[in-house]
Design an enzyme around this catalytic site. Sequence first.
Site, PDB file in Angstrom:
ATOM      1  N   GLN A 104      35.438  29.596  43.145  1.00  0.00           N
ATOM      2  CA  GLN A 104      35.579  30.221  41.847  1.00  0.00           C
ATOM      3  C   GLN A 104      36.716  29.205  41.728  1.00  0.00           C
ATOM      4  O   GLN A 104      36.960  29.010  40.444  1.00  0.00           O
ATOM      5  CB  GLN A 104      35.895  31.673  41.987  1.00  0.00           C
ATOM      6  N   CYS A 156      35.815  35.296  35.492  1.00  0.00           N
ATOM      7  CA  CYS A 156      35.172  34.649  36.838  1.00  0.00           C
ATOM      8  C   CYS A 156      33.494  35.762  36.365  1.00  0.00           C
ATOM      9  O   CYS A 156      32.134  35.351  37.526  1.00  0.00           O
ATOM     10  CB  CYS A 156      35.261  35.174  38.360  1.00  0.00           C
TER      11      CYS A 156
HETATM   12  N1   CP Z   1      31.971  35.147  40.271  1.00  0.00           N
HETATM   13  C1   CP Z   1      31.679  35.361  41.938  1.00  0.00           C
HETATM   14  O1   CP Z   1      31.402  35.193  42.623  1.00  0.00           O
HETATM   15  O2   CP Z   1      30.093  36.126  40.629  1.00  0.00           O
HETATM   16  P1   CP Z   1      29.284  36.360  41.638  1.00  0.00           P
HETATM   17  O3   CP Z   1      29.309  37.452  42.516  1.00  0.00           O
HETATM   18  O4   CP Z   1      28.029  37.209  41.120  1.00  0.00           O
HETATM   19  O5   CP Z   1      28.646  35.209  43.177  1.00  0.00           O
END
Ligand code: CP
Length: 257
Positions: free
Chosen positions: A118, A215
């Site tokens: 991320q 995120c």
């Molecule tokens: N931001 C993120 O990691 O999304 P997910 O939990 O959908 O993978």
Amino acid sequence: MKILNRAIEVKAMIKSGDRSFQPFKGKSMAMIFAKPSMRTHVSFETGFFLLGGHAVYLGPDDIQMGKREETRDVARVLSGYNDIIMARVFAHQDILDLAKYAPVPVINGLTDYNHPCQIMADALTMLEHVGRIENTKGFEPDAKTVEIARSAGSKIEITNDPKEAVKGADVVYTDVWASMGQKEEAEYRKKVFQGFMVDEALMEMAGPKAFLMHCLPAERGVEVTDGAIEAPNSIVFPQAENRMHAQNAIMLHVLGA
Ligand code: CP
């Protein structure tokens, strides 16, 4: 920076529709998910496929790492079938154990300690929108991690005043207040974090050049308003797309392709 530059180069190729770059042809990746995911699952699977590879999804009930099978056994068995392992786990020790026992590269797709893919996608998004990554991120992280970053030359200022924090910022970054594994604390956190919701007024205080990042998944009306996410200076969806491009560059790096 080398990996981010590679991400920019390969992203341009993918976005142009050019599918001739197939460095992962004949390669397979095991994706272990002990927790739910949309972005991490789809961006890794699609990214690996677009570069010629085949990815295998293993959900929470498939392995039950540490319960049905020891992590060190999972690492060695999956390495026999796959060229690379990506894992989203609870305990950070699990990813360290996978990396220790797997002879193939292991990528962290989120642990209770950190989410480096991320951060790479976030850095790529800031590079594209702000033009640099220096002096752009401010949040209240784990003290040991702050110390490591400061020793490496990063300048980090920590404040508990959102208005002060956003003043003159290039990027205002927020995240869900209760992440996976913290859901039982959700109501308590909502009370404690009152005043930290990123709304249009806070973005206005940041200034006309400030971008909003998150995120995702977001809880609209909790840590961020619908209006702030839908505003023209919100870059949350280019940021989500960049998960795939940043990870493609990470996979190219660890596989030496
Ligand atoms: N931001 C993120 O990691 O999304 P997910 O939990 O959908 O993978």
